[in-house]
Motif scaffolding. Sequence first.
Motif, PDB file in Angstrom:
ATOM      1  N   ALA A  23      40.609  12.371 -29.652  1.00  0.00           N
ATOM      2  CA  ALA A  23      39.277  11.826 -29.385  1.00  0.00           C
ATOM      3  C   ALA A  23      38.685  11.177 -30.639  1.00  0.00           C
ATOM      4  O   ALA A  23      37.988  10.159 -30.548  1.00  0.00           O
ATOM      5  N   PRO A  27      39.128   6.537 -30.345  1.00  0.00           N
ATOM      6  CA  PRO A  27      37.975   6.461 -29.439  1.00  0.00           C
ATOM      7  C   PRO A  27      37.970   5.210 -28.573  1.00  0.00           C
ATOM      8  O   PRO A  27      37.327   5.179 -27.524  1.00  0.00           O
ATOM      9  N   GLN A  36      38.035  12.478 -25.065  1.00  0.00           N
ATOM     10  CA  GLN A  36      36.613  12.399 -25.440  1.00  0.00           C
ATOM     11  C   GLN A  36      35.694  12.619 -24.240  1.00  0.00           C
ATOM     12  O   GLN A  36      34.581  13.112 -24.391  1.00  0.00           O
ATOM     13  N   GLY A  39      34.652  16.319 -23.563  1.00  0.00           N
ATOM     14  CA  GLY A  39      34.076  16.971 -24.736  1.00  0.00           C
ATOM     15  C   GLY A  39      33.331  18.253 -24.426  1.00  0.00           C
ATOM     16  O   GLY A  39      33.403  19.227 -25.186  1.00  0.00           O
ATOM     17  N   ARG A  75      28.758  15.968 -31.363  1.00  0.00           N
ATOM     18  CA  ARG A  75      29.038  14.805 -30.523  1.00  0.00           C
ATOM     19  C   ARG A  75      28.233  14.834 -29.216  1.00  0.00           C
ATOM     20  O   ARG A  75      27.797  13.794 -28.715  1.00  0.00           O
ATOM     21  N   SER A 242      30.729   9.410 -24.743  1.00  0.00           N
ATOM     22  CA  SER A 242      31.920   8.656 -25.130  1.00  0.00           C
ATOM     23  C   SER A 242      31.542   7.501 -26.046  1.00  0.00           C
ATOM     24  O   SER A 242      30.399   7.019 -26.042  1.00  0.00           O
TER      25      SER A 242
END
Length: 323
Positions: A23, A27, A36, A39, A75, A242
């Motif tokens: 991830a 990306p 990703q 997550g 994130r 994302s």
Amino acid sequence: MISLIFLVLHLLVAFLAVATALAILFPRRPVLGVPQHWGLQLWQLGLVGAIAGLLLADWRAVALSAAVAAYWSWRLWPRRAPRDAAEGAVPLLRIVSANLLYENVAFDRVLSRLAAIEADVLVVCEVTPEARARFRSLEKDYPYALDTCAPDYVYGILVLSRFPLTLRSSGTGEEQEAPRHLAADLAIEDRTIALVAVHPSNPIRLSRAHRIPREFEAVAGLCDAAAPDLILIGDCNAAGWSSYLRDLESATGVVNDGRVRPSWPVWLPPLVRLPLDHVWVRGRVALLKAGLGPRLGSDHLPLIAEIGWRQPEVGSRKSEGSG
């Protein structure tokens, strides 16, 4: 037995490390970067690994799992609109975005449940020719309609509205670099509001995954070409955290409330679902409230958003005259 528990823990930690590394490193690579979108689940598993490591006094597992959990905590942290984003806004319309699922033929249930929501604008994707024909029964309540439907095409987008629509752009995702989309202007009294409905490619569909970075760049272009007051909505096949959607927000000035709405797939528990269906606004348009609707026989839950209108105009990238 203890050795088996340690083995399971080490496999879990290895999986977390590899998935998180992919991830971070890839990306913008649709296939390699797929982790990703998961997550939230990686964060949950990171906490499980850290707790298990503590119980087993496996400090390496604790360190790696805690690092994974910490990364995904950062994130996933919601980048919300300003607290006063909806201040002074008056209710304007209710909009629904629904992925119908092209295999879904439970049309009576779909039509009755969508009608019960009493939306002002319906945005539906994966509309087959048969589904489009059945949706005509709603046009007495929604006299304005635009679509990208065609014979033998199962990924059509349909917009039904109580307000006049002017088509600006449309695409089936088969030509050029633009994704499946339908862009139009809504005329509500003396207001013109741009509506961009999108349905980018699925990253697990390997034959189309390579298109995804260019498709999101094209979505940004659609937003740039749209009126300052904008609603962007659809099944994005991407989680809100994302890189694609964060870059889209930065490039276009669209905002939402940053909340996680796990819409896909419906047969999994909410904690394991992905939030793939999104709505953003820009300019004088405000997002008052959003949530998920009832099951329609699809693999997605519909997204229902209450949209408001505010004066004076809140500054945004587009409405301030930049770009």
